[in-house]
Write a protein that holds these residues in place. Structure first.
Motif, PDB file in Angstrom:
ATOM      1  N   VAL A 124       0.856  -1.177   0.000  1.00  0.00           N
ATOM      2  CA  VAL A 124       0.000   0.000   0.000  1.00  0.00           C
ATOM      3  C   VAL A 124       0.895   1.230   0.000  1.00  0.00           C
ATOM      4  O   VAL A 124       1.741   1.380   0.876  1.00  0.00           O
ATOM      5  CB  VAL A 124      -0.918   0.014   1.235  1.00  0.00           C
ATOM      6  CG1 VAL A 124      -1.688   1.320   1.313  1.00  0.00           C
ATOM      7  CG2 VAL A 124      -1.888  -1.161   1.173  1.00  0.00           C
ATOM      8  N   PRO A 125       0.769   2.110  -0.976  1.00  0.00           N
ATOM      9  CA  PRO A 125       1.645   3.286  -1.017  1.00  0.00           C
ATOM     10  C   PRO A 125       1.428   4.170   0.208  1.00  0.00           C
ATOM     11  O   PRO A 125       0.279   4.418   0.598  1.00  0.00           O
ATOM     12  CB  PRO A 125       1.237   3.996  -2.308  1.00  0.00           C
ATOM     13  CG  PRO A 125      -0.122   3.488  -2.635  1.00  0.00           C
ATOM     14  CD  PRO A 125      -0.197   2.101  -2.094  1.00  0.00           C
ATOM     15  N   PRO A 126       2.503   4.637   0.829  1.00  0.00           N
ATOM     16  CA  PRO A 126       2.348   5.525   1.988  1.00  0.00           C
ATOM     17  C   PRO A 126       1.737   6.853   1.572  1.00  0.00           C
ATOM     18  O   PRO A 126       1.925   7.314   0.437  1.00  0.00           O
ATOM     19  CB  PRO A 126       3.791   5.712   2.486  1.00  0.00           C
ATOM     20  CG  PRO A 126       4.655   5.382   1.319  1.00  0.00           C
ATOM     21  CD  PRO A 126       3.917   4.356   0.516  1.00  0.00           C
ATOM     22  N   ILE A 127       1.021   7.458   2.481  1.00  0.00           N
ATOM     23  CA  ILE A 127       0.326   8.704   2.164  1.00  0.00           C
ATOM     24  C   ILE A 127       1.303   9.811   1.786  1.00  0.00           C
ATOM     25  O   ILE A 127       0.984  10.695   0.985  1.00  0.00           O
ATOM     26  CB  ILE A 127      -0.578   9.133   3.341  1.00  0.00           C
ATOM     27  CG1 ILE A 127      -1.582  10.186   2.855  1.00  0.00           C
ATOM     28  CG2 ILE A 127       0.244   9.618   4.537  1.00  0.00           C
ATOM     29  CD1 ILE A 127      -2.716  10.425   3.823  1.00  0.00           C
ATOM     30  N   GLU A 128       2.530   9.753   2.331  1.00  0.00           N
ATOM     31  CA  GLU A 128       3.531  10.758   1.984  1.00  0.00           C
ATOM     32  C   GLU A 128       3.874  10.691   0.490  1.00  0.00           C
ATOM     33  O   GLU A 128       4.105  11.722  -0.160  1.00  0.00           O
ATOM     34  CB  GLU A 128       4.800  10.562   2.816  1.00  0.00           C
ATOM     35  CG  GLU A 128       4.647  10.837   4.300  1.00  0.00           C
ATOM     36  CD  GLU A 128       3.980   9.684   5.043  1.00  0.00           C
ATOM     37  OE1 GLU A 128       3.839   8.585   4.430  1.00  0.00           O
ATOM     38  OE2 GLU A 128       3.602   9.863   6.222  1.00  0.00           O
ATOM     39  N   SER A 129       3.909   9.472  -0.057  1.00  0.00           N
ATOM     40  CA  SER A 129       4.201   9.312  -1.485  1.00  0.00           C
ATOM     41  C   SER A 129       3.074   9.873  -2.331  1.00  0.00           C
ATOM     42  O   SER A 129       3.303  10.500  -3.377  1.00  0.00           O
ATOM     43  CB  SER A 129       4.421   7.835  -1.820  1.00  0.00           C
ATOM     44  OG  SER A 129       5.595   7.345  -1.211  1.00  0.00           O
ATOM     45  N   LEU A 130       1.833   9.667  -1.886  1.00  0.00           N
ATOM     46  CA  LEU A 130       0.690  10.194  -2.637  1.00  0.00           C
ATOM     47  C   LEU A 130       0.672  11.723  -2.600  1.00  0.00           C
ATOM     48  O   LEU A 130       0.345  12.375  -3.602  1.00  0.00           O
ATOM     49  CB  LEU A 130      -0.611   9.631  -2.075  1.00  0.00           C
ATOM     50  CG  LEU A 130      -0.770   8.111  -2.176  1.00  0.00           C
ATOM     51  CD1 LEU A 130      -2.119   7.679  -1.615  1.00  0.00           C
ATOM     52  CD2 LEU A 130      -0.625   7.646  -3.617  1.00  0.00           C
ATOM     53  N   ILE A 151      -5.443  11.188 -10.576  1.00  0.00           N
ATOM     54  CA  ILE A 151      -4.862  10.611  -9.362  1.00  0.00           C
ATOM     55  C   ILE A 151      -5.829  10.747  -8.192  1.00  0.00           C
ATOM     56  O   ILE A 151      -6.018   9.806  -7.402  1.00  0.00           O
ATOM     57  CB  ILE A 151      -3.503  11.271  -9.061  1.00  0.00           C
ATOM     58  CG1 ILE A 151      -2.487  10.865 -10.137  1.00  0.00           C
ATOM     59  CG2 ILE A 151      -2.995  10.857  -7.676  1.00  0.00           C
ATOM     60  CD1 ILE A 151      -1.218  11.680 -10.138  1.00  0.00           C
ATOM     61  N   ARG A 152      -6.454  11.902  -8.057  1.00  0.00           N
ATOM     62  CA  ARG A 152      -7.408  12.078  -6.962  1.00  0.00           C
ATOM     63  C   ARG A 152      -8.609  11.131  -7.112  1.00  0.00           C
ATOM     64  O   ARG A 152      -9.115  10.595  -6.123  1.00  0.00           O
ATOM     65  CB  ARG A 152      -7.880  13.526  -6.885  1.00  0.00           C
ATOM     66  CG  ARG A 152      -6.867  14.463  -6.248  1.00  0.00           C
ATOM     67  CD  ARG A 152      -7.498  15.725  -5.711  1.00  0.00           C
ATOM     68  NE  ARG A 152      -6.541  16.538  -4.975  1.00  0.00           N
ATOM     69  CZ  ARG A 152      -6.246  16.361  -3.695  1.00  0.00           C
ATOM     70  NH1 ARG A 152      -6.836  15.393  -3.016  1.00  0.00           N
ATOM     71  NH2 ARG A 152      -5.375  17.145  -3.092  1.00  0.00           N
ATOM     72  N   ARG A 240       5.303   8.085 -15.101  1.00  0.00           N
ATOM     73  CA  ARG A 240       6.082   9.295 -15.403  1.00  0.00           C
ATOM     74  C   ARG A 240       6.042  10.283 -14.239  1.00  0.00           C
ATOM     75  O   ARG A 240       7.063  10.879 -13.871  1.00  0.00           O
ATOM     76  CB  ARG A 240       5.520   9.934 -16.673  1.00  0.00           C
ATOM     77  CG  ARG A 240       6.292  11.115 -17.185  1.00  0.00           C
ATOM     78  CD  ARG A 240       5.824  11.524 -18.576  1.00  0.00           C
ATOM     79  NE  ARG A 240       4.420  11.921 -18.606  1.00  0.00           N
ATOM     80  CZ  ARG A 240       3.454  11.199 -19.175  1.00  0.00           C
ATOM     81  NH1 ARG A 240       3.734  10.044 -19.742  1.00  0.00           N
ATOM     82  NH2 ARG A 240       2.198  11.636 -19.177  1.00  0.00           N
ATOM     83  N   ARG A 241       4.883  10.445 -13.633  1.00  0.00           N
ATOM     84  CA  ARG A 241       4.748  11.372 -12.510  1.00  0.00           C
ATOM     85  C   ARG A 241       5.499  10.878 -11.279  1.00  0.00           C
ATOM     86  O   ARG A 241       6.070  11.675 -10.525  1.00  0.00           O
ATOM     87  CB  ARG A 241       3.271  11.581 -12.186  1.00  0.00           C
ATOM     88  CG  ARG A 241       2.505  12.386 -13.236  1.00  0.00           C
ATOM     89  CD  ARG A 241       2.966  13.841 -13.290  1.00  0.00           C
ATOM     90  NE  ARG A 241       2.096  14.656 -14.137  1.00  0.00           N
ATOM     91  CZ  ARG A 241       2.210  15.980 -14.267  1.00  0.00           C
ATOM     92  NH1 ARG A 241       3.176  16.628 -13.633  1.00  0.00           N
ATOM     93  NH2 ARG A 241       1.384  16.650 -15.049  1.00  0.00           N
ATOM     94  N   CYS A 242       5.500   9.583 -11.045  1.00  0.00           N
ATOM     95  CA  CYS A 242       6.241   9.029  -9.905  1.00  0.00           C
ATOM     96  C   CYS A 242       7.737   9.296 -10.057  1.00  0.00           C
ATOM     97  O   CYS A 242       8.420   9.674  -9.102  1.00  0.00           O
ATOM     98  CB  CYS A 242       5.996   7.525  -9.787  1.00  0.00           C
ATOM     99  SG  CYS A 242       4.359   7.066  -9.156  1.00  0.00           S
TER     100      CYS A 242
END
Length: 310
Positions: A124-130, A151-152, A240-242
């Motif tokens: 699960v991606p951490p919220i900081e990454s999002l 993304i949202r 690309r955004r990551c």
């Protein structure tokens, strides 16, 4: 005696017609056809028959065993057992169809078993990454507005990539703050979104109105440089955004895991999650909640403070 009409590549087109009659999605049909083609290519390379009536259980078993030893030609990494299981299921449905149509006398999948695969937990991606990902899209260009909205919507609804990609402008309802998506089995469902997602969507729609394709009444919601975006294009967008945000790559399906985890972690009801995510089986709850179930269990224990009550 067999003919070219018995070749599984020819029979695959008849199978596709049957799937369309059953109202299966184009993406599902494409997946079946791709797996049948891979199998036919393997048989041909090995000098084995490609006619449906001549294909045996040993041919199928040899193919699955071959898949379990293969490596991804791009990354060089071992293909996952789940990949072999996916092809097994596709071919199983194809040969079931051939048996029903009396093209083959015996289903070679009889008494075959699905290859084992260790359970893989999707991180699960951490919220900081999002947050970093959204910060990367914080500009005012067309692409920034579009990517922020995508993304949202992923994070806020937990929708699948194909569901997001297939959205049309008319699928959005800003009176209710909902989107109507077409899920697996072509089953429609309505998913709600919050205020920040609404704002992101409205900002995108305003810049979208100036896009050449939008001016020509293109119904697809997500537009790229040359027209409507595909689910593959959305996957590339996220990758690309990551990279630009300097965070570990997030696969679009991880947004779905993030949504499920946070829903349960915040006390959301499992039955409601099933409705929102478009699941019919409760097994999916366990699959999507497993990767951080231990974390949730510890948090629940701390909230309960059972020992402190004595």
């Amino acid at each position: 005696m067999t003919s070219d009409l018995d070749d599984i590549r020819e029979l695959a087109e008849d199978f596709a017609t049957e799937l369309r009659r059953k109202n299966r999605s184009q993406r599902t049909i494409h997946g079946y056809l791709q797996h049948i083609r891979y199998f036919a290519d393997y048989l041909q390379a090995e000098g084995l028959p490609t006619a449906g009536p001549q294909i045996t259980r040993d041919h199928l078993g040899g193919y699955i065993e071959w898949l379990l030893t293969r490596k991804n030609h791009r990354t060089g990494e071992q293909l996952s057992p789940e990949y072999a299981r996916g092809q097994y299921r596709s071919l199983q449905q194809f040969f079931k169809y051939l048996k029903t149509e009396e093209i083959i006398d015996v289903d070679p999948f009889d008494r075959m078993t699905l290859p084992d695969a260790p359970e893989q937990q999707v991180p699960v991606p951490p919220i900081e990454s999002l947050r970093a990902l959204l910060a990367e899209c914080a500009g005012t260009t067309f692409e920034d507005r579009r990517d922020t909205a995508i993304i949202r919507l992923f994070v806020d609804t937990g929708c699948r990539r194909g569901e997001i990609a297939a959205l049309r402008v008319d699928d959005l309802d800003f009176a209710e703050n909902t989107a109507t998506v077409l899920g697996k089995g072509r089953r429609p469902r309505t998913v709600p979104f919050g205020d920040k997602t609404r704002t992101a969507l409205r900002r995108y729609l305003r810049v979208r109105a100036q896009h050449p394709k939008a001016i020509n009444d293109e119904p697809a919601l997500w537009l790229g440089k040359f027209g409507p975006m595909t689910d593959h294009g959305i996957g590339q967008l996220v990758e690309r955004r990551c990279l630009a945000a300097g965070i570990e790559h997030i696969h679009p399906h991880q947004f779905r895991h993030f949504f499920a985890h946070n829903w349960l972690d915040n006390g959301g009801q499992e039955q409601d999650l099933m409705m929102l995510a478009g699941w019919r089986s409760r097994q999916m709850l366990a699959k999507y909640g497993r990767s951080v179930a231990d974390e949730r269990a510890k948090a629940a224990h701390r909230r309960a403070r059972l020992g402190d009550q004595l």
